[in-house]
Design an enzyme around this catalytic site. Structure first.
Site, PDB file in Angstrom:
ATOM      1  N   THR A  65       0.846  -1.199   0.000  1.00 43.75           N
ATOM      2  CA  THR A  65       0.000   0.000   0.000  1.00 43.75           C
ATOM      3  C   THR A  65       0.877   1.243   0.000  1.00 43.75           C
ATOM      4  OG1 THR A  65      -1.905   1.020   1.054  1.00 43.75           O
ATOM      5  CG2 THR A  65      -0.367  -0.089   2.532  1.00 43.75           C
ATOM      6  N   LYS A  69       3.705   1.357  -4.037  1.00 44.58           N
ATOM      7  CA  LYS A  69       3.198   0.563  -5.166  1.00 44.58           C
ATOM      8  C   LYS A  69       4.083   0.675  -6.422  1.00 44.58           C
ATOM      9  CE  LYS A  69      -1.590   0.445  -3.644  1.00 44.58           C
ATOM     10  NZ  LYS A  69      -3.006   0.627  -3.947  1.00 44.58           N
ATOM     11  N   ASN A  90       0.214  -3.977  -6.368  1.00 49.98           N
ATOM     12  CA  ASN A  90      -0.264  -4.072  -4.979  1.00 49.98           C
ATOM     13  C   ASN A  90      -0.191  -5.497  -4.446  1.00 49.98           C
ATOM     14  OD1 ASN A  90      -2.415  -5.345  -6.226  1.00 49.98           O
ATOM     15  ND2 ASN A  90      -3.930  -4.437  -4.876  1.00 49.98           N
ATOM     16  N   GLY A 132      -3.607   9.442 -10.235  1.00 53.07           N
ATOM     17  CA  GLY A 132      -2.518   8.896  -9.420  1.00 53.07           C
ATOM     18  C   GLY A 132      -2.470   7.381  -9.550  1.00 53.07           C
ATOM     19  N   ALA A 134      -3.982   4.968  -7.912  1.00 54.34           N
ATOM     20  CA  ALA A 134      -5.255   4.238  -7.884  1.00 54.34           C
ATOM     21  C   ALA A 134      -5.956   4.326  -9.233  1.00 54.34           C
ATOM     22  CB  ALA A 134      -6.149   4.785  -6.776  1.00 54.34           C
TER      23      ALA A 134
HETATM   24  P1  NDP Z   1      -1.945   9.368  -5.410  1.00 51.57           P
HETATM   25  O1  NDP Z   1      -1.252  10.220  -4.410  1.00 51.57           O
HETATM   26  O2  NDP Z   1      -1.155   8.505  -6.322  1.00 51.57           O
HETATM   27  O3  NDP Z   1      -2.884  10.301  -6.346  1.00 51.57           O
HETATM   28  C1  NDP Z   1      -3.697  11.264  -5.776  1.00 51.57           C
HETATM   29  C2  NDP Z   1      -4.680  11.831  -6.810  1.00 51.57           C
HETATM   30  O4  NDP Z   1      -5.546  12.731  -6.127  1.00 51.57           O
HETATM   31  C3  NDP Z   1      -4.015  12.624  -7.925  1.00 51.57           C
HETATM   32  O5  NDP Z   1      -4.798  12.512  -9.092  1.00 51.57           O
HETATM   33  C4  NDP Z   1      -4.083  14.055  -7.358  1.00 51.57           C
HETATM   34  O6  NDP Z   1      -4.068  15.061  -8.345  1.00 51.57           O
HETATM   35  C5  NDP Z   1      -5.452  14.027  -6.733  1.00 51.57           C
HETATM   36  N1  NDP Z   1      -5.635  15.024  -5.661  1.00 51.57           N
HETATM   37  C6  NDP Z   1      -5.012  15.078  -4.462  1.00 51.57           C
HETATM   38  N2  NDP Z   1      -5.482  16.123  -3.748  1.00 51.57           N
HETATM   39  C7  NDP Z   1      -6.409  16.748  -4.518  1.00 51.57           C
HETATM   40  C8  NDP Z   1      -7.257  17.895  -4.343  1.00 51.57           C
HETATM   41  N3  NDP Z   1      -7.223  18.615  -3.220  1.00 51.57           N
HETATM   42  N4  NDP Z   1      -8.091  18.227  -5.358  1.00 51.57           N
HETATM   43  C9  NDP Z   1      -8.131  17.502  -6.492  1.00 51.57           C
HETATM   44  N5  NDP Z   1      -7.361  16.401  -6.728  1.00 51.57           N
HETATM   45  C10 NDP Z   1      -6.522  16.033  -5.746  1.00 51.57           C
HETATM   46  O7  NDP Z   1      -3.001   8.499  -4.548  1.00 51.57           O
HETATM   47  P2  NDP Z   1      -3.666   7.107  -4.989  1.00 51.57           P
HETATM   48  O8  NDP Z   1      -4.047   7.220  -6.412  1.00 51.57           O
HETATM   49  O9  NDP Z   1      -2.807   5.977  -4.545  1.00 51.57           O
HETATM   50  O10 NDP Z   1      -4.971   7.046  -4.052  1.00 51.57           O
HETATM   51  C11 NDP Z   1      -6.124   7.837  -4.327  1.00 51.57           C
HETATM   52  C12 NDP Z   1      -7.259   7.430  -3.380  1.00 51.57           C
HETATM   53  O11 NDP Z   1      -7.740   6.118  -3.666  1.00 51.57           O
HETATM   54  C13 NDP Z   1      -6.788   7.381  -1.927  1.00 51.57           C
HETATM   55  O12 NDP Z   1      -7.742   8.082  -1.187  1.00 51.57           O
HETATM   56  C14 NDP Z   1      -6.802   5.929  -1.544  1.00 51.57           C
HETATM   57  O13 NDP Z   1      -7.171   5.766  -0.185  1.00 51.57           O
HETATM   58  C15 NDP Z   1      -7.874   5.364  -2.474  1.00 51.57           C
HETATM   59  N6  NDP Z   1      -7.649   3.929  -2.761  1.00 51.57           N
HETATM   60  C16 NDP Z   1      -8.607   3.025  -2.374  1.00 51.57           C
HETATM   61  C17 NDP Z   1      -8.444   1.664  -2.619  1.00 51.57           C
HETATM   62  C18 NDP Z   1      -9.500   0.694  -2.185  1.00 51.57           C
HETATM   63  O14 NDP Z   1      -9.231  -0.512  -2.191  1.00 51.57           O
HETATM   64  N7  NDP Z   1     -10.677   1.127  -1.835  1.00 51.57           N
HETATM   65  C19 NDP Z   1      -7.241   1.143  -3.307  1.00 51.57           C
HETATM   66  C20 NDP Z   1      -6.303   2.182  -3.712  1.00 51.57           C
HETATM   67  C21 NDP Z   1      -6.517   3.512  -3.416  1.00 51.57           C
HETATM   68  P3  NDP Z   1      -2.653  15.641  -8.929  1.00 51.57           P
HETATM   69  O15 NDP Z   1      -2.178  14.611  -9.909  1.00 51.57           O
HETATM   70  O16 NDP Z   1      -3.065  16.903  -9.577  1.00 51.57           O
HETATM   71  O17 NDP Z   1      -1.745  15.820  -7.744  1.00 51.57           O
END
Ligand code: NDP
Length: 284
Positions: A65, A69, A90, A132, A134
């Site tokens: 996690t 990843k 993962n 990101g 996910a």
């Molecule tokens: P990353 O850090 O890789 O990506 C974060 C994403 O969120 C990017 O697209 C980022 O945009 C965007 N972001 C962050 N803050 C803001 C904001 N204030 N406004 C708009 N966009 C924002 O994280 P992950 O992709 O790994 O995880 C994303 C979510 O998915 C997490 O909350 C995680 O808990 C959840 N998740 C749930 C799983 C499940 O099994 N249920 C499995 C995997 C993840 P930018 O590119 O512009 O920075």
């Protein structure tokens, strides 16, 4: 002589909050598999060493996690097609001294949408918000389910464009229209909106305008628990059907369990138990 119990773990930082040990213990119990599954808190600069230690201790597999990843995908010498597409893993399996990597996040998402929410993706218009790890893990399995159109929207547009580019061949094969958009520039509504951003963790506003919803849209947040409430409440307010990411969590774990043990556990039953557990105040 008794055979040592097969050892698995989840590695992350932070990792105390992880529900994976609980979920895999239920899977093992319900399928009659003998295994131990623990949490391992890994220092931010210590992922390689943690993998070596775990392999030396006889570890058979681990879930990965935040924030490892990407490193997990790089550490493996055998990568599934899903890992190659997503650039992130993962689920690692240690087989004859070799690390095999897979990514079950997107499979878990699709399983929870299609079976859990009873929503067929074929022919639908889908908005994936976020670009990101996910979102990267989700896009391949989403495309494989045959939607009509997928728009990836992210505040940093270049990241959404990079995902669209890396998945263009798969989209063409599936005859799915795939494009990237800046969130505030979205003009149309969608059958399904998936929030794959970390915006609610940051306490920020819902990252897309309400016009992307129409009555009856499915609004899915990959988050669960209190962090998902803002997005889910917003969806409800605009007539959409909200769903949190708890089912995705259980389904991605079920797929990892199948990879490791060759048995698909009863994920629906475990999800119901987990929801009940989380509904009791002491569980938060
Ligand atoms: P990353 O850090 O890789 O990506 C974060 C994403 O969120 C990017 O697209 C980022 O945009 C965007 N972001 C962050 N803050 C803001 C904001 N204030 N406004 C708009 N966009 C924002 O994280 P992950 O992709 O790994 O995880 C994303 C979510 O998915 C997490 O909350 C995680 O808990 C959840 N998740 C749930 C799983 C499940 O099994 N249920 C499995 C995997 C993840 P930018 O590119 O512009 O920075």
């Amino acid at each position: 002589m008794t055979r040592p119990t097969d050892l698995y773990c989840v590695m992350g930082n932070p990792v105390e909050h992880s529900r994976s040990p609980w979920i895999h213990a239920r899977f093992a119990e319900l399928t009659g598999q003998a295994l131990a599954y623990e949490r391992r808190l890994v220092p931010l600069d210590g992922f390689g060493a943690a993998l070596r230690d775990f392999a030396q201790a006889g570890g058979r597999g681990c879930n990965i996690t935040v924030p490892f990843k990407l490193e997990a995908a790089q550490a493996a010498s055998v990568r599934s097609e899903r890992v190659q597409l997503a650039g992130a893993a993962n689920t690692l399996s240690f087989i004859d001294g070799t690390i095999h990597a897979d990514n079950t996040d997107g499979l878990g998402l699709v399983a929870d949408i299609e079976q859990g929410a009873d929503f067929a993706l074929a022919g639908r218009d889908v908005l994936l918000v976020g670009a990101g790890g996910a979102a990267a893990g989700a896009l391949g399995p989403l495309l494989a389910a045959g939607p009509r159109r997928v728009v990836v929207a992210n505040r940093t547009l270049e990241r959404a464009q990079a995902l669209v580019q890396s998945h263009a061949a798969l989209a063409a094969l599936q005859k799915t229209e795939l494009s990237a958009q800046f969130p505030q520039a979205l003009e149309h509504d969608f059958d399904l909106i998936i929030n794959a951003t970390a915006s609610s963790l940051a306490g920020a506003e819902v990252p897309v305008p309400a016009r992307v919803l129409r009555p009856g849209s499915l609004a899915y947040d990959m988050m669960y628990g209190p962090a998902a409430e803002g997005f889910l409440g917003w969806a409800r307010e605009h007539g959409a059907t909200p769903r949190d990411g708890l089912g995705m969590l259980v389904e991605q774990a079920a797929e990892a369990f199948r990879i490791w043990r060759g048995v698909r556990p009863p994920s629906g039953q475990v999800l119901a138990q987990l929801r009940a557990l989380m509904a009791t105040p002491a569980a938060h």
